[in-house]
Structures are given as structure tokens and as C-alpha cells.
Design a protein around this motif. Structure first.
Motif, mmCIF file in Angstrom:
data_model
loop_
_atom_site.group_PDB
_atom_site.id
_atom_site.type_symbol
_atom_site.label_atom_id
_atom_site.label_comp_id
_atom_site.label_asym_id
_atom_site.label_seq_id
_atom_site.Cartn_x
_atom_site.Cartn_y
_atom_site.Cartn_z
ATOM 1 N N LYS A 89 -5.065 0.016 -13.750
ATOM 2 C CA LYS A 89 -4.238 -1.138 -13.387
ATOM 3 C C LYS A 89 -2.818 -0.704 -13.027
ATOM 4 O O LYS A 89 -2.212 -1.250 -12.101
ATOM 5 N N ALA A 90 -2.291 0.273 -13.743
ATOM 6 C CA ALA A 90 -0.960 0.795 -13.419
ATOM 7 C C ALA A 90 -0.965 1.455 -12.036
ATOM 8 O O ALA A 90 0.000 1.329 -11.276
ATOM 9 N N LEU A 91 -2.051 2.133 -11.709
ATOM 10 C CA LEU A 91 -2.151 2.767 -10.396
ATOM 11 C C LEU A 91 -2.265 1.729 -9.287
ATOM 12 O O LEU A 91 -1.732 1.926 -8.188
ATOM 13 N N VAL A 92 -2.959 0.630 -9.555
ATOM 14 C CA VAL A 92 -3.014 -0.456 -8.574
ATOM 15 C C VAL A 92 -1.617 -1.014 -8.345
ATOM 16 O O VAL A 92 -1.218 -1.298 -7.207
ATOM 17 N N GLY A 94 1.194 0.658 -8.724
ATOM 18 C CA GLY A 94 1.884 1.678 -7.934
ATOM 19 C C GLY A 94 1.475 1.634 -6.472
ATOM 20 O O GLY A 94 2.303 1.826 -5.574
ATOM 21 N N ASN A 95 0.209 1.363 -6.234
ATOM 22 C CA ASN A 95 -0.267 1.222 -4.860
ATOM 23 C C ASN A 95 0.329 0.005 -4.182
ATOM 24 O O ASN A 95 0.630 0.038 -2.985
ATOM 25 N N LEU A 96 0.486 -1.080 -4.929
ATOM 26 C CA LEU A 96 1.123 -2.271 -4.366
ATOM 27 C C LEU A 96 2.561 -1.964 -3.950
ATOM 28 O O LEU A 96 3.017 -2.419 -2.899
ATOM 29 N N VAL A 97 3.254 -1.205 -4.774
ATOM 30 C CA VAL A 97 4.619 -0.779 -4.425
ATOM 31 C C VAL A 97 4.589 0.027 -3.128
ATOM 32 O O VAL A 97 5.434 -0.158 -2.246
ATOM 33 N N LEU A 98 3.607 0.891 -2.998
ATOM 34 C CA LEU A 98 3.479 1.712 -1.797
ATOM 35 C C LEU A 98 3.179 0.857 -0.565
ATOM 36 O O LEU A 98 3.738 1.097 0.512
ATOM 37 N N VAL A 99 2.321 -0.141 -0.713
ATOM 38 C CA VAL A 99 1.997 -1.027 0.409
ATOM 39 C C VAL A 99 3.241 -1.798 0.848
ATOM 40 O O VAL A 99 3.556 -1.882 2.039
ATOM 41 N N VAL A 100 3.966 -2.365 -0.116
ATOM 42 C CA VAL A 100 5.176 -3.120 0.208
ATOM 43 C C VAL A 100 6.224 -2.210 0.847
ATOM 44 O O VAL A 100 6.871 -2.576 1.838
ATOM 45 N N ALA A 101 6.384 -1.016 0.313
ATOM 46 C CA ALA A 101 7.356 -0.071 0.874
ATOM 47 C C ALA A 101 6.972 0.328 2.295
ATOM 48 O O ALA A 101 7.846 0.466 3.159
ATOM 49 N N THR A 102 5.686 0.493 2.553
ATOM 50 C CA THR A 102 5.234 0.846 3.900
ATOM 51 C C THR A 102 5.537 -0.283 4.877
ATOM 52 O O THR A 102 6.016 -0.045 5.989
ATOM 53 N N ILE A 103 5.272 -1.512 4.462
ATOM 54 C CA ILE A 103 5.537 -2.664 5.325
ATOM 55 C C ILE A 103 7.040 -2.792 5.594
ATOM 56 O O ILE A 103 7.464 -3.021 6.739
ATOM 57 N N LEU A 104 7.847 -2.635 4.553
ATOM 58 C CA LEU A 104 9.301 -2.727 4.734
ATOM 59 C C LEU A 104 9.836 -1.596 5.618
ATOM 60 O O LEU A 104 10.704 -1.816 6.464
ATOM 61 N N ALA A 105 9.336 -0.385 5.410
ATOM 62 C CA ALA A 105 9.794 0.750 6.216
ATOM 63 C C ALA A 105 9.361 0.587 7.665
ATOM 64 O O ALA A 105 10.122 0.907 8.588
ATOM 65 N N TYR A 106 8.149 0.063 7.870
ATOM 66 C CA TYR A 106 7.702 -0.177 9.236
ATOM 67 C C TYR A 106 8.586 -1.225 9.902
ATOM 68 O O TYR A 106 8.977 -1.079 11.059
ATOM 69 N N LEU A 132 -5.738 0.884 -2.037
ATOM 70 C CA LEU A 132 -5.627 -0.257 -2.942
ATOM 71 C C LEU A 132 -6.994 -0.896 -3.167
ATOM 72 O O LEU A 132 -7.351 -1.232 -4.307
ATOM 73 N N ALA A 133 -7.770 -1.039 -2.112
ATOM 74 C CA ALA A 133 -9.109 -1.622 -2.244
ATOM 75 C C ALA A 133 -10.015 -0.724 -3.089
ATOM 76 O O ALA A 133 -10.745 -1.212 -3.961
ATOM 77 N N ALA A 134 -9.970 0.583 -2.849
ATOM 78 C CA ALA A 134 -10.802 1.506 -3.634
ATOM 79 C C ALA A 134 -10.423 1.464 -5.102
ATOM 80 O O ALA A 134 -11.296 1.443 -5.982
ATOM 81 N N ALA A 135 -9.130 1.429 -5.398
ATOM 82 C CA ALA A 135 -8.681 1.374 -6.796
ATOM 83 C C ALA A 135 -9.064 0.050 -7.447
ATOM 84 O O ALA A 135 -9.466 0.019 -8.611
ATOM 85 N N PHE A 136 -8.964 -1.030 -6.703
ATOM 86 C CA PHE A 136 -9.334 -2.335 -7.242
ATOM 87 C C PHE A 136 -10.820 -2.376 -7.604
ATOM 88 O O PHE A 136 -11.198 -2.832 -8.689
ATOM 89 N N PHE A 137 -11.672 -1.892 -6.700
ATOM 90 C CA PHE A 137 -13.105 -1.910 -6.973
ATOM 91 C C PHE A 137 -13.483 -0.915 -8.065
ATOM 92 O O PHE A 137 -14.428 -1.150 -8.829
ATOM 93 N N ALA A 138 -12.768 0.183 -8.177
ATOM 94 C CA ALA A 138 -13.009 1.131 -9.266
ATOM 95 C C ALA A 138 -12.667 0.482 -10.611
ATOM 96 O O ALA A 138 -13.421 0.619 -11.583
ATOM 97 N N ASN A 139 -11.545 -0.230 -10.665
ATOM 98 C CA ASN A 139 -11.177 -0.927 -11.902
ATOM 99 C C ASN A 139 -12.189 -2.003 -12.251
ATOM 100 O O ASN A 139 -12.490 -2.228 -13.423
ATOM 101 N N LYS A 140 -12.703 -2.658 -11.241
ATOM 102 C CA LYS A 140 -13.725 -3.680 -11.468
ATOM 103 C C LYS A 140 -14.993 -3.052 -12.068
ATOM 104 O O LYS A 140 -15.615 -3.628 -12.970
#
Length: 156
Positions: A89-92, A94-106, A132-140
Motif C-alpha cells: 500500500k505504501a508503494l501504491v 509512492g506510485n501515485l506521487v510519481l503519477v502526479v509528478a509526471t503529469i505536473l512535469a509534463y 500503479l495497476a500492477a501494484a494495485f492488483f498485486a495488493n489485491k
């Protein structure tokens, strides 16, 4: 056990993050000059004065390496599913932070470029979402395993 589906999904997430170093995110072309926005740098065919300097480029590779290594480590937490789920869950997050940062940087990259050119989106733009999808399904899957073990313990 390492041969569980969540281990494979965590491995896929780690490999995707590692491949992000080698794939461009977006490129911008004006006449004969192409500027490419990668994870670690922004490169251009011809040097020009309007080359953007993004703060994302400075710290993103460290976050990507940390997440990729953490995904590899979480595979081996299979003996303690609760800890594996917590770290997952912590990695998810962290991935959300990465997704948001990518969108903002773009968005910042797009704002710094002249509007007369054209943008081309590359596979690198979607890697954080796939991770993010792979981590979410792994956590599931970890949660499903934990619920199955709890149900078996309840029957005893």
C-alpha cells in the motif's frame, strides 16, 4: 511462496520502472528541432535558449529507483502477508506521487514550449500508470491470500 501471482505482478512493476529510464516520455517538434523529455533529462537536436529546466527531472530518478528496489524487496515478504500488504500500500502511494509528478512535469514542459510545434506521446508517459495497476492488483491478490488464510484458521 515466490511463485504466487502477486510476486509476478510486483516483478512486472519493478521491471516497468527500470525500463522507464530508457523510454522517452514525450517529444516536441518544431520544424527541424526535436526536444525529448525523458526521466533523467531533456535533450534537444539543436541547443536553444528556451530549453526548460524542470525540478521533476532532478528527484524523479531517485524515487523510481527506490520504488523499483522496494518492489523487489516486497516480493520476499511472502512469509508475513500483513507486512507485505502494508508495504504494498505504501508503494501504491509512492506510485501515485510519481503519477502526479509526471503529469505536473509534463504540463510544465508543455507550457515552456512554443505553441507552434507538435507533441508526440511515447510509452514512457504510461509506465507509471501501468506500474500503479500492477501494484494495485498485486495488493489485491495479497489481500485475497490473507482472507483465505484467515478463513481457514477460523474453520480449525
Amino acid at each position: 511462496m515466490i511463485q504466487r501471482i502477486q510476486s509476478l505482478l510486483y516483478l512486472i512493476a519493478s521491471v516497468l520502472l527500470i525500463t522507464w529510464f530508457f523510454t522517452p516520455i514525450v517529444s516536441y517538434q518544431v520544424t527541424d528541432v526535436t526536444t525529448t523529455f525523458d526521466l533523467c533529462y531533456i535533450k534537444s537536436d539543436k541547443p536553444f535558449s528556451a530549453a526548460p529546466s524542470l525540478p521533476f527531472v532532478a528527484w524523479a530518478p531517485y524515487l523510481v529507483v527506490a520504488l523499483a528496489l522496494a518492489y523487489l524487496v516486497v516480493i520476499f515478504l511472502y512469509n508475513n502477508r500483513r507486512l507485505q500488504l502494508l508495504v504494498g500500500k505504501a508503494l501504491v502511494l509512492g506510485n501515485l506521487v510519481l503519477v502526479v509528478a509526471t503529469i505536473l512535469a509534463y504540463g510544465e514542459f508543455k507550457d515552456t514550449m512554443p505553441s507552434s510545434g507538435s507533441f508526440a506521446y511515447h510509452f514512457g508517459l504510461f509506465i507509471p500508470l501501468l506500474t500503479l495497476a500492477a501494484a494495485f492488483f498485486a495488493n489485491k491478490a495479497v489481500k485475497k491470500d490473507e482472507d483465505l488464510v484467515r478463513a481457514a484458521d477460523r474453520l480449525r
